[in-house]
Write an enzyme that holds these catalytic residues in place. Structure first.
Site, PDB file in Angstrom:
ATOM      1  N   LYS A  64       0.778  -1.165  -0.101  1.00  0.00           N
ATOM      2  CA  LYS A  64      -0.074   0.066  -0.009  1.00  0.00           C
ATOM      3  C   LYS A  64       0.878   1.308   0.044  1.00  0.00           C
ATOM      4  O   LYS A  64       2.110   1.289   0.677  1.00  0.00           O
ATOM      5  CB  LYS A  64      -0.909  -0.119   1.225  1.00  0.00           C
ATOM      6  CG  LYS A  64      -1.767   1.230   1.346  1.00  0.00           C
ATOM      7  CD  LYS A  64      -2.924   1.033   2.194  1.00  0.00           C
ATOM      8  CE  LYS A  64      -3.868   2.354   2.242  1.00  0.00           C
ATOM      9  NZ  LYS A  64      -4.242   2.554   0.910  1.00  0.00           N
ATOM     10  N   CYS A 149      -0.640  12.725  -6.303  1.00  0.00           N
ATOM     11  CA  CYS A 149      -0.901  13.641  -5.208  1.00  0.00           C
ATOM     12  C   CYS A 149      -0.256  14.861  -5.582  1.00  0.00           C
ATOM     13  O   CYS A 149       0.833  14.990  -6.562  1.00  0.00           O
ATOM     14  CB  CYS A 149       0.005  13.145  -4.011  1.00  0.00           C
ATOM     15  SG  CYS A 149      -0.537  11.615  -3.128  1.00  0.00           S
ATOM     16  N   LYS A 183       3.688   4.978 -11.433  1.00  0.00           N
ATOM     17  CA  LYS A 183       2.277   4.732 -11.488  1.00  0.00           C
ATOM     18  C   LYS A 183       1.568   5.859 -11.948  1.00  0.00           C
ATOM     19  O   LYS A 183       1.446   6.946 -11.254  1.00  0.00           O
ATOM     20  CB  LYS A 183       1.653   4.446 -10.120  1.00  0.00           C
ATOM     21  CG  LYS A 183       0.406   4.164 -10.103  1.00  0.00           C
ATOM     22  CD  LYS A 183       0.094   2.752  -9.573  1.00  0.00           C
ATOM     23  CE  LYS A 183      -1.609   2.488  -9.643  1.00  0.00           C
ATOM     24  NZ  LYS A 183      -1.933   1.541  -8.485  1.00  0.00           N
ATOM     25  N   ASN A 210      -4.199   4.200 -12.225  1.00  0.00           N
ATOM     26  CA  ASN A 210      -4.602   4.574 -11.002  1.00  0.00           C
ATOM     27  C   ASN A 210      -6.311   4.627 -11.382  1.00  0.00           C
ATOM     28  O   ASN A 210      -6.829   4.683 -12.303  1.00  0.00           O
ATOM     29  CB  ASN A 210      -3.994   5.561 -10.227  1.00  0.00           C
ATOM     30  CG  ASN A 210      -4.002   5.539  -8.909  1.00  0.00           C
ATOM     31  OD1 ASN A 210      -5.019   4.987  -8.204  1.00  0.00           O
ATOM     32  ND2 ASN A 210      -2.817   5.631  -8.183  1.00  0.00           N
ATOM     33  N   GLY A 261      -6.726  -2.144 -14.264  1.00  0.00           N
ATOM     34  CA  GLY A 261      -8.148  -1.563 -14.160  1.00  0.00           C
ATOM     35  C   GLY A 261      -8.926  -2.387 -14.746  1.00  0.00           C
ATOM     36  O   GLY A 261      -9.462  -2.683 -15.918  1.00  0.00           O
ATOM     37  N   GLY A 262      -9.741  -3.099 -13.616  1.00  0.00           N
ATOM     38  CA  GLY A 262     -10.968  -3.638 -13.776  1.00  0.00           C
ATOM     39  C   GLY A 262     -10.604  -5.438 -14.392  1.00  0.00           C
ATOM     40  O   GLY A 262     -11.331  -5.797 -14.929  1.00  0.00           O
TER      41      GLY A 262
HETATM   42  C1  LIG Z   1      -9.599   0.533  -1.845  1.00  0.00           C
HETATM   43  C2  LIG Z   1      -8.606   0.819  -3.076  1.00  0.00           C
HETATM   44  C3  LIG Z   1      -7.383   1.302  -2.353  1.00  0.00           C
HETATM   45  C4  LIG Z   1      -6.223   1.634  -3.187  1.00  0.00           C
HETATM   46  N1  LIG Z   1      -5.139   2.150  -2.804  1.00  0.00           N
HETATM   47  C5  LIG Z   1      -4.012   2.655  -3.664  1.00  0.00           C
HETATM   48  C6  LIG Z   1      -2.895   3.055  -3.014  1.00  0.00           C
HETATM   49  O1  LIG Z   1      -2.557   2.956  -1.691  1.00  0.00           O
HETATM   50  N2  LIG Z   1      -1.732   3.174  -3.911  1.00  0.00           N
HETATM   51  C7  LIG Z   1      -1.857   3.140  -5.261  1.00  0.00           C
HETATM   52  O2  LIG Z   1      -1.199   3.658  -6.174  1.00  0.00           O
HETATM   53  N3  LIG Z   1      -3.175   2.736  -5.796  1.00  0.00           N
HETATM   54  C8  LIG Z   1      -4.203   2.623  -5.080  1.00  0.00           C
HETATM   55  N4  LIG Z   1      -5.421   1.981  -5.666  1.00  0.00           N
HETATM   56  C9  LIG Z   1      -5.398   1.914  -6.848  1.00  0.00           C
HETATM   57  C10 LIG Z   1      -5.275   0.611  -7.245  1.00  0.00           C
HETATM   58  O3  LIG Z   1      -4.037  -0.035  -7.111  1.00  0.00           O
HETATM   59  C11 LIG Z   1      -5.385   0.275  -8.977  1.00  0.00           C
HETATM   60  O4  LIG Z   1      -4.545   1.142  -9.656  1.00  0.00           O
HETATM   61  C12 LIG Z   1      -7.069   0.785  -9.384  1.00  0.00           C
HETATM   62  O5  LIG Z   1      -7.913   0.409  -8.485  1.00  0.00           O
HETATM   63  C13 LIG Z   1      -7.278   0.224 -10.709  1.00  0.00           C
HETATM   64  O6  LIG Z   1      -7.193  -1.337 -10.711  1.00  0.00           O
HETATM   65  P1  LIG Z   1      -8.428  -2.054 -10.321  1.00  0.00           P
HETATM   66  O7  LIG Z   1      -9.624  -1.848 -11.264  1.00  0.00           O
HETATM   67  O8  LIG Z   1      -8.212  -3.462 -10.839  1.00  0.00           O
HETATM   68  O9  LIG Z   1      -8.945  -1.951  -8.940  1.00  0.00           O
HETATM   69  C14 LIG Z   1      -6.473   1.553  -4.574  1.00  0.00           C
HETATM   70  C15 LIG Z   1      -7.738   1.184  -5.313  1.00  0.00           C
HETATM   71  C16 LIG Z   1      -8.576   0.914  -4.180  1.00  0.00           C
HETATM   72  C17 LIG Z   1      -9.954   0.310  -4.972  1.00  0.00           C
END
Ligand SMILES: Cc1cc2nc3c(=O)[nH]c(=O)nc-3n(C[C@H](O)[C@H](O)[C@H](O)COP(=O)(O)O)c2cc1C
Length: 322
Positions: A64, A149, A183, A210, A261-262
């Site tokens: 994280k 950020c 990222k 992201n 992403g998904g």
């Molecule tokens: C609950 C949650 C917490 C996340 N925390 C972080 C994080 O701490 N750092 C980061 O770079 N991305 C974070 N993300 C983004 C995911 O790593 C990813 O880039 C994004 O959700 C797209 O992928 P997915 O559709 O498979 O979830 C977070 C996503 C979710 C849903």
């Protein structure tokens, strides 16, 4: 002889597909990683102990995101279920750099896969400290720079403007020889331009996407549901956008790409590889099914075998159109 009529599994389906792949110099057993912040490896270690070595779903673990100072995260509510997706405004709660290095890292070191530490700073100086101190630890294989950020000095999101991304990388690159994975945020006007800036600044790989900036309205009050007002959308709802961005970035740089992403299935993962990703990451799907990474890896292996294609490297980029 009866035995000669019995085909072996390999004769019927071809030999098991080799999914091993290299990402920025790191050897991975297969191409499925986790998306930062979506899989609690410390909780998994507690639940399964040493057995986790055999069932860990990912070929590398991305932590994280950590920040220099400890953060409590955003006010609740922090989650909203959208059609085919999730909006979160978690807000990077974490123990801070010191807490991570002293309390989390000794646990994460026990994982059976390479460790990537995700870091986010609110200034170049914060990013420099995070990279310097994390990269100095032997257990850390690579750093992921979460550039979503704002830079408190310029007011710009560091991953939204190519000149901001380049300036940041120029400060960070000299600090370590370990791989730096940038990222990317999809909330940029020109994600390809940001990717090129990261490459020019010496990044070793890119990961994307992201979450997409989004808002949910509370039907009762007509006001924003999330405590923070807005959040980030993830899950299947963003997949087509992510595929387009991966496709664009893979065409405009020569860096390896971690596509996400998904992704919910091996088929989805294959689409990202075809769009130009070198490896993929699973995020939101792990909340629905904590073993999703392993299932997607197995589905990918089966698809590779049934389509007769060999190593993962052979497919990367098949759908590049940008
Ligand atoms: C609950 C949650 C917490 C996340 N925390 C972080 C994080 O701490 N750092 C980061 O770079 N991305 C974070 N993300 C983004 C995911 O790593 C990813 O880039 C994004 O959700 C797209 O992928 P997915 O559709 O498979 O979830 C977070 C996503 C979710 C849903």
């Amino acid at each position: 002889m009866a035995g000669s009529l019995k085909q072996t599994h390999d004769q019927r389906h071809g030999p098991p597909a080799d999914l091993s792949i290299e990402l920025a110099g790191i050897e991975l057993e297969h191409p499925v990683l986790n998306g930062s912040g979506t899989f609690d490896a410390i909780a998994a270690l507690r639940a399964f102990g040493p057995e986790l070595a055999d069932r860990f779903p990912f070929s590398a673990f991305v932590s994280k995101t950590i920040t220099v100072a400890p953060r409590g995260g955003n006010p609740p509510p922090r989650l909203w279920e959208a059609p085919a997706g999730l909006i979160n405004s978690i807000g990077l709660p974490n123990r801070g750099l010191e807490g991570f290095l002293t309390r989390d890292l000794p646990l994460l070191e026990r994982l059976p896969v390479p460790l990537v530490v995700s870091v986010a700073g609110f200034s170049h100086e914060e990013f420099m400290r995070l990279v310097d101190e994390s990269a100095a630890r032997d257990a850390v294989a690579a750093l992921e720079l979460n550039v979503s950020c704002p830079n408190v000095k310029s007011g710009c999101v560091m991953g939204a403007e190519p000149h901001e991304t380049l300036a940041l990388l120029q400060r960070l690159r000299p600090l370590t020889a370990k791989p730096l994975i940038v990222k990317l945020t999809p909330n940029a006007t020109d994600v390809g331009g940001v990717a090129e800036a990261a490459e020019a600044g010496g990044a070793d790989a890119l990961s994307l996407i992201n979450t997409l900036r989004s808002v949910a309205i509370d039907p009762g009050s007509g006001r924003p549901w999330l405590g923070a007002g807005s959040g980030g959308l993830s899950g299947p709802a963003v997949r087509a956008v992510a595929l387009e961005q991966v496709n664009t970035v893979a065409a405009r740089t020569s860096l390896p790409v971690v596509g996400m992403g998904g992704i919910r299935s091996g088929r989805d993962a294959l689409d990202f590889l075809a769009a130009g990703a070198t490896v993929v990451a699973v995020g939101t799907e792990s909340f629905r099914d904590p073993a999703a990474g392993a299932r997607i890896r197995d589905e990918l292996r089966e698809l590779r075998r049934s389509t007769g294609m060999g190593r993962v490297q052979d497919i990367a980029g098949d759908a590049r159109t940008a």
